[in-house]
Design an enzyme around this catalytic site. Structure first.
Site, PDB file in Angstrom:
ATOM      1  N   ASN A  88     -10.087  -0.549  -1.003  1.00 54.08           N
ATOM      2  CA  ASN A  88      -8.389   0.504  -0.352  1.00 54.08           C
ATOM      3  C   ASN A  88      -7.609  -0.308  -1.450  1.00 54.08           C
ATOM      4  OD1 ASN A  88      -5.834   0.101   0.040  1.00 54.08           O
ATOM      5  ND2 ASN A  88      -6.401  -1.177   2.201  1.00 54.08           N
ATOM      6  N   CYS A 148       0.914  -1.213  -0.022  1.00 54.60           N
ATOM      7  CA  CYS A 148       0.154  -0.437   0.185  1.00 54.60           C
ATOM      8  C   CYS A 148       0.995   1.119  -0.003  1.00 54.60           C
ATOM      9  CB  CYS A 148      -0.765  -0.181   1.244  1.00 54.60           C
ATOM     10  SG  CYS A 148      -2.117  -1.263   1.270  1.00 54.60           S
ATOM     11  N   HIS A 163      -3.328   7.599   2.308  1.00 55.54           N
ATOM     12  CA  HIS A 163      -3.816   6.214   1.661  1.00 55.54           C
ATOM     13  C   HIS A 163      -5.014   5.954   2.557  1.00 55.54           C
ATOM     14  CE1 HIS A 163      -3.748   1.920   0.554  1.00 55.54           C
ATOM     15  NE2 HIS A 163      -3.837   1.361   2.084  1.00 55.54           N
TER      16      HIS A 163
HETATM   17  O1  UT7 Z   1      -3.751  -1.145   3.329  1.00 49.33           O
HETATM   18  C1  UT7 Z   1      -3.143  -1.603   4.601  1.00 49.33           C
HETATM   19  C2  UT7 Z   1      -3.341  -1.376   5.470  1.00 49.33           C
HETATM   20  N1  UT7 Z   1      -5.500  -1.571   5.793  1.00 49.33           N
HETATM   21  C3  UT7 Z   1      -5.480  -1.396   6.627  1.00 49.33           C
HETATM   22  O2  UT7 Z   1      -5.129  -0.731   7.296  1.00 49.33           O
HETATM   23  C4  UT7 Z   1      -7.182  -1.859   7.259  1.00 49.33           C
HETATM   24  C5  UT7 Z   1      -7.034  -2.148   8.944  1.00 49.33           C
HETATM   25  N2  UT7 Z   1      -7.222  -2.435   9.885  1.00 49.33           N
HETATM   26  C6  UT7 Z   1      -8.854  -2.251   9.420  1.00 49.33           C
HETATM   27  O3  UT7 Z   1      -9.408  -1.234   9.137  1.00 49.33           O
HETATM   28  C7  UT7 Z   1      -9.741  -2.590  10.762  1.00 49.33           C
HETATM   29  O4  UT7 Z   1      -9.319  -3.118  11.634  1.00 49.33           O
HETATM   30  C8  UT7 Z   1     -11.003  -4.011  10.407  1.00 49.33           C
HETATM   31  C9  UT7 Z   1     -11.563  -2.651   9.025  1.00 49.33           C
HETATM   32  C10 UT7 Z   1     -10.273  -4.832   9.111  1.00 49.33           C
HETATM   33  C11 UT7 Z   1     -11.275  -3.998  11.118  1.00 49.33           C
HETATM   34  O5  UT7 Z   1     -12.288  -3.449  12.205  1.00 49.33           O
HETATM   35  P1  UT7 Z   1     -12.794  -3.748  13.516  1.00 49.33           P
HETATM   36  O6  UT7 Z   1     -13.896  -2.496  13.989  1.00 49.33           O
HETATM   37  O7  UT7 Z   1     -11.216  -3.745  13.619  1.00 49.33           O
HETATM   38  O8  UT7 Z   1     -12.978  -5.120  13.644  1.00 49.33           O
HETATM   39  P2  UT7 Z   1     -13.212  -6.553  14.439  1.00 49.33           P
HETATM   40  O9  UT7 Z   1     -10.923  -6.680  13.705  1.00 49.33           O
HETATM   41  O10 UT7 Z   1     -12.637  -5.635  15.701  1.00 49.33           O
HETATM   42  O11 UT7 Z   1     -13.683  -6.838  14.717  1.00 49.33           O
HETATM   43  C12 UT7 Z   1     -15.554  -6.984  15.204  1.00 49.33           C
HETATM   44  C13 UT7 Z   1     -16.568  -7.090  15.139  1.00 49.33           C
HETATM   45  C14 UT7 Z   1     -16.016  -9.264  14.910  1.00 49.33           C
HETATM   46  O12 UT7 Z   1     -16.681 -10.018  15.655  1.00 49.33           O
HETATM   47  P3  UT7 Z   1     -16.516 -10.224  17.097  1.00 49.33           P
HETATM   48  O13 UT7 Z   1     -16.077 -10.920  17.236  1.00 49.33           O
HETATM   49  O14 UT7 Z   1     -16.321  -9.202  17.631  1.00 49.33           O
HETATM   50  O15 UT7 Z   1     -18.570 -10.917  17.346  1.00 49.33           O
HETATM   51  C15 UT7 Z   1     -15.548 -10.027  13.356  1.00 49.33           C
HETATM   52  O16 UT7 Z   1     -15.859 -10.831  13.457  1.00 49.33           O
HETATM   53  O17 UT7 Z   1     -16.676  -7.590  13.748  1.00 49.33           O
HETATM   54  C16 UT7 Z   1     -16.733  -8.844  13.167  1.00 49.33           C
HETATM   55  N3  UT7 Z   1     -16.430  -8.406  11.343  1.00 49.33           N
HETATM   56  C17 UT7 Z   1     -17.650  -7.965  10.480  1.00 49.33           C
HETATM   57  N4  UT7 Z   1     -18.550  -8.196  10.977  1.00 49.33           N
HETATM   58  C18 UT7 Z   1     -19.825  -7.891   9.703  1.00 49.33           C
HETATM   59  C19 UT7 Z   1     -15.410  -8.815  10.594  1.00 49.33           C
HETATM   60  N5  UT7 Z   1     -15.628  -8.263   9.485  1.00 49.33           N
HETATM   61  C20 UT7 Z   1     -16.535  -8.043   9.385  1.00 49.33           C
HETATM   62  C21 UT7 Z   1     -17.608  -7.749   8.286  1.00 49.33           C
HETATM   63  N6  UT7 Z   1     -19.266  -7.302   8.341  1.00 49.33           N
HETATM   64  N7  UT7 Z   1     -17.233  -7.459   7.088  1.00 49.33           N
END
Ligand code: UT7
Length: 315
Positions: A273, A110, A243
């Site tokens: 992204n 990225c 980014h």
């Molecule tokens: O380009 C390189 C750089 N990349 C990035 O910068 C990405 C960085 N990370 C992120 O943007 C975020 O961490 C994510 C978008 C990937 C995840 O968001 P989050 O708020 O950190 O969610 P989380 O991983 O803490 O997950 C919270 C909940 C989980 O469920 P439980 O365990 O609480 O029941 C996940 O399973 O959200 C769930 N979850 C979803 N739910 C519905 C994760 N993805 C999804 C989804 N739809 N697509």
């Protein structure tokens, strides 16, 4: 001698996938994706290769710059989803556009666009080359795991390009570029399947929360470093192009740095992204603003981990 951007272009695959068009068995929702990331849609390549998207973006940038392809003597493609293991996607673009000089790829995921910009700028400042196409082009839809809701909803395909040309002016152009990497984080965001480890094509895996935290920290640190090294404050920034990964990362940067939110470009709602393509794709969305701005700041963070910043002065 400096280098400066004289043209911007982009290309997106025809197919646009809104959140509601995502595979029905994914157990996600438009609401979750919008709230947690800011993404509303992404473009998905249906037969369009990375080199095709890169070629189209580069052609549009050349038209915008109003220069002849014969003037280009360097082609850099920032990508981690090239057409082939070899040769470099940049050589395919060079062939497609009938360009001369040297062509090679830069893989900093990225952060690839800022890394490639730094390479091209350094070459131009050294006098080795005079006019470069710097392209970010990706087809991440080919490497995401379409059964993993925590990653597949985040990415899109596309390409953006800039024409970077030598100018005899030390006050304008690429004033500052700084790139960093720390390979200790290599496994936090990885697509396995490299030819020296396996014959299988790889799929992207990400420790989302760790990447999120690191991105916030490095965006902020890189911005502060850029401002300090150029005797500037946040008020001097006219346009900030980070980014495009997650709008919550961008909001945290605004909170931490105090930069005026209205000066921060957000395009991830439309493109998601697109890795190395995200910054030039975003620049293309606001072409006129870019060229009338004084200080344009670019920020990136990606797999590796890699991160970097650039300051381009247009007026
Ligand atoms: O380009 C390189 C750089 N990349 C990035 O910068 C990405 C960085 N990370 C992120 O943007 C975020 O961490 C994510 C978008 C990937 C995840 O968001 P989050 O708020 O950190 O969610 P989380 O991983 O803490 O997950 C919270 C909940 C989980 O469920 P439980 O365990 O609480 O029941 C996940 O399973 O959200 C769930 N979850 C979803 N739910 C519905 C994760 N993805 C999804 C989804 N739809 N697509």
């Amino acid at each position: 001698m400096n280098s400066t951007i004289i043209g911007v272009g982009a290309s997106l695959p025809l197919r646009c996938m809104r959140n509601s068009d995502l595979p029905g068995d994914l157990d996600t929702s438009d609401e979750w994706i919008l709230q947690r990331t800011g993404i509303a849609q992404r473009h998905i390549a249906d037969g369009e290769t990375t080199s095709l998207l890169a070629t189209r973006a580069a052609r549009n940038a050349l038209i915008h710059a109003k220069i002849s392809p014969q003037d280009v003597d360097l082609v850099l493609v920032a990508t981690s989803t090239g057409d082939y293991t070899l040769p470099a996607t940049a050589t395919l673009v060079q062939r497609n556009l009938g360009l001369r000089g040297a062509a090679f790829d830069v893989n900093a995921v990225c952060s690839g666009f800022i890394f490639a910009l730094d390479v091209a700028d350094s070459f131009i400042k050294s006098g080795k080359f005079r006019c470069a196409l710097v392209i970010g082009a990706e087809t991440f839809s080919r490497i995401v795991d379409w059964s993993d809701r925590s990653t597949c909803v985040l990415f899109g395909d596309g390409a953006g390009a800039v024409v970077l040309r030598a100018i005899d002016d030390d006050e304008r152009g690429v004033i500052f570029c700084k790139i960093h990497s720390d390979g200790n984080y290599a496994h936090q965001l990885i697509t396995d399947g490299g030819v020296s480890t396996t014959k299988d094509a790889g799929l992207l895996k990400m420790s989302g929360r760790e990447v999120f935290k690191f991105a916030v920290e490095k965006f902020h640190e890189s911005l502060m470093e850029l401002l300090a090294e150029n005797q500037m404050t946040v008020a001097d920034v006219d346009l900030l192009v980070p980014h495009q990964a997650n709008v919550r990362i961008i909001k945290k940067l605004v909170e931490l740095s105090g930069v005026d939110e209205r000066k921060v470009l957000v395009t991830l709602d439309k493109h998601a992204n697109t890795s190395a393509a995200s910054i030039p794709l975003a620049l293309n969305e606001v072409k006129n603003t870019v060229f009338s701005a004084k200080n344009v700041v670019l920020l990136s963070m990606g797999a590796g981990f890699t991160w970097g910043s650039a300051l381009i002065r247009f007026q």
